[in-house]
Enzyme design. Structure first.
Site, PDB file in Angstrom:
ATOM      1  N   LYS A 124       0.813  -1.215   0.000  1.00 28.56           N
ATOM      2  CA  LYS A 124       0.000   0.000   0.000  1.00 28.56           C
ATOM      3  C   LYS A 124       0.854   1.277   0.000  1.00 28.56           C
ATOM      4  O   LYS A 124       2.057   1.229   0.250  1.00 28.56           O
ATOM      5  CB  LYS A 124      -0.948  -0.033   1.196  1.00 28.56           C
ATOM      6  CG  LYS A 124      -1.983  -1.154   1.086  1.00 28.56           C
ATOM      7  CD  LYS A 124      -2.973  -1.103   2.239  1.00 28.56           C
ATOM      8  CE  LYS A 124      -4.046  -2.176   2.085  1.00 28.56           C
ATOM      9  NZ  LYS A 124      -5.030  -2.087   3.187  1.00 28.56           N
ATOM     10  N   ARG A 152      -1.654 -14.592   4.147  1.00 27.41           N
ATOM     11  CA  ARG A 152      -2.446 -13.941   5.194  1.00 27.41           C
ATOM     12  C   ARG A 152      -1.742 -14.067   6.546  1.00 27.41           C
ATOM     13  O   ARG A 152      -1.755 -13.136   7.345  1.00 27.41           O
ATOM     14  CB  ARG A 152      -3.859 -14.505   5.235  1.00 27.41           C
ATOM     15  CG  ARG A 152      -4.622 -14.180   3.934  1.00 27.41           C
ATOM     16  CD  ARG A 152      -6.090 -14.462   4.007  1.00 27.41           C
ATOM     17  NE  ARG A 152      -6.783 -13.586   4.941  1.00 27.41           N
ATOM     18  CZ  ARG A 152      -7.048 -12.297   4.741  1.00 27.41           C
ATOM     19  NH1 ARG A 152      -6.673 -11.706   3.631  1.00 27.41           N
ATOM     20  NH2 ARG A 152      -7.704 -11.604   5.643  1.00 27.41           N
ATOM     21  N   THR A 203      -5.555  -7.519  10.287  1.00 29.82           N
ATOM     22  CA  THR A 203      -5.886  -6.290   9.555  1.00 29.82           C
ATOM     23  C   THR A 203      -5.574  -5.055  10.387  1.00 29.82           C
ATOM     24  O   THR A 203      -5.014  -4.078   9.893  1.00 29.82           O
ATOM     25  CB  THR A 203      -7.374  -6.302   9.148  1.00 29.82           C
ATOM     26  OG1 THR A 203      -7.614  -7.469   8.357  1.00 29.82           O
ATOM     27  CG2 THR A 203      -7.743  -5.070   8.350  1.00 29.82           C
ATOM     28  N   ARG A 249       2.287  -6.398   8.934  1.00 36.11           N
ATOM     29  CA  ARG A 249       1.533  -5.260   9.472  1.00 36.11           C
ATOM     30  C   ARG A 249       2.095  -4.791  10.807  1.00 36.11           C
ATOM     31  O   ARG A 249       2.090  -3.589  11.089  1.00 36.11           O
ATOM     32  CB  ARG A 249       0.054  -5.609   9.560  1.00 36.11           C
ATOM     33  CG  ARG A 249      -0.577  -5.659   8.165  1.00 36.11           C
ATOM     34  CD  ARG A 249      -2.020  -6.032   8.199  1.00 36.11           C
ATOM     35  NE  ARG A 249      -2.631  -5.894   6.888  1.00 36.11           N
ATOM     36  CZ  ARG A 249      -3.576  -6.695   6.434  1.00 36.11           C
ATOM     37  NH1 ARG A 249      -4.031  -7.701   7.182  1.00 36.11           N
ATOM     38  NH2 ARG A 249      -4.090  -6.500   5.235  1.00 36.11           N
ATOM     39  N   ASN A 274      -2.324   0.070   6.598  1.00 36.34           N
ATOM     40  CA  ASN A 274      -1.802  -1.152   7.221  1.00 36.34           C
ATOM     41  C   ASN A 274      -0.819  -1.911   6.331  1.00 36.34           C
ATOM     42  O   ASN A 274      -0.630  -3.105   6.477  1.00 36.34           O
ATOM     43  CB  ASN A 274      -2.944  -2.044   7.706  1.00 36.34           C
ATOM     44  CG  ASN A 274      -3.823  -2.563   6.589  1.00 36.34           C
ATOM     45  OD1 ASN A 274      -3.611  -2.282   5.416  1.00 36.34           O
ATOM     46  ND2 ASN A 274      -4.828  -3.330   6.958  1.00 36.34           N
ATOM     47  N   HIS A 285      -2.132  -5.620   1.425  1.00 37.69           N
ATOM     48  CA  HIS A 285      -3.420  -6.281   1.189  1.00 37.69           C
ATOM     49  C   HIS A 285      -3.106  -7.657   0.645  1.00 37.69           C
ATOM     50  O   HIS A 285      -2.140  -7.838  -0.099  1.00 37.69           O
ATOM     51  CB  HIS A 285      -4.246  -5.516   0.147  1.00 37.69           C
ATOM     52  CG  HIS A 285      -5.358  -6.333  -0.450  1.00 37.69           C
ATOM     53  ND1 HIS A 285      -6.603  -6.416   0.126  1.00 37.69           N
ATOM     54  CD2 HIS A 285      -5.388  -7.135  -1.550  1.00 37.69           C
ATOM     55  CE1 HIS A 285      -7.361  -7.232  -0.607  1.00 37.69           C
ATOM     56  NE2 HIS A 285      -6.642  -7.679  -1.632  1.00 37.69           N
TER      57      HIS A 285
END
Length: 142
Positions: A11, A87, A93, A104, A114, A117
């Site tokens: 991000k 993940r 998240t 994260r 964060n 994705h």
């Protein structure tokens, strides 16, 4: 375990903080092959289309604004059980709940910013990959 592909975004905050190389190193250390990658700056329309499932939710406008605030890296990762393993290394998240050593926990600035994705299922990975990559832009190495 099955060989899978998953979709990943680094991000705007993590790109701006020069974390691309560190995040790619984590992907490769975890056994993923990066089989497609590109940097782009999302338009509002692209971001709204990508996150269409969240339209109408209270965080949608802020998410679109953030995701269009600067360049992102999009990539396709391939490996055994790729969706779940990706993940796991991303972490929760909400970075406040992310385990130490996850992406994260190490690179997020806030709940929205964060850092990364990742697809939540094989089906969403296929849809998200197709949103950003043509078949001739993906180069399997396994």
């Amino acid at each position: 375990m099955a060989l899978e592909r998953t979709f990943s975004i680094i991000k705007p905050n993590a790109v701006a903080n020069n974390n691309i190389g560190a995040i790619y190193a984590r992907f490769e250390s975890a056994g993923f092959n990066i089989i497609a990658a590109k940097m782009l700056h999302l338009t509002k329309e692209q971001a709204e289309g990508f996150y269409a499932e969240h339209k109408g939710r209270p965080f949608f406008d802020g998410l679109v604004e953030f995701m269009t605030s600067g360049p992102i890296m999009v990539q396709v990762l391939e490996g055994e059980n790729a969706v779940q393993r990706h993940r796991d290394i991303m972490g929760a998240t909400n970075p406040d709940n992310a385990l130490a050593g996850t992406l994260r926990a190490d690179f997020a600035d806030s709940f929205t910013a964060n850092a990364v994705h990742g697809s939540d299922a094989v089906e969403s990975a296929q849809r998200e990959i197709a949103y950003f990559f043509a078949a001739d832009e993906i180069f399997p190495r396994s």
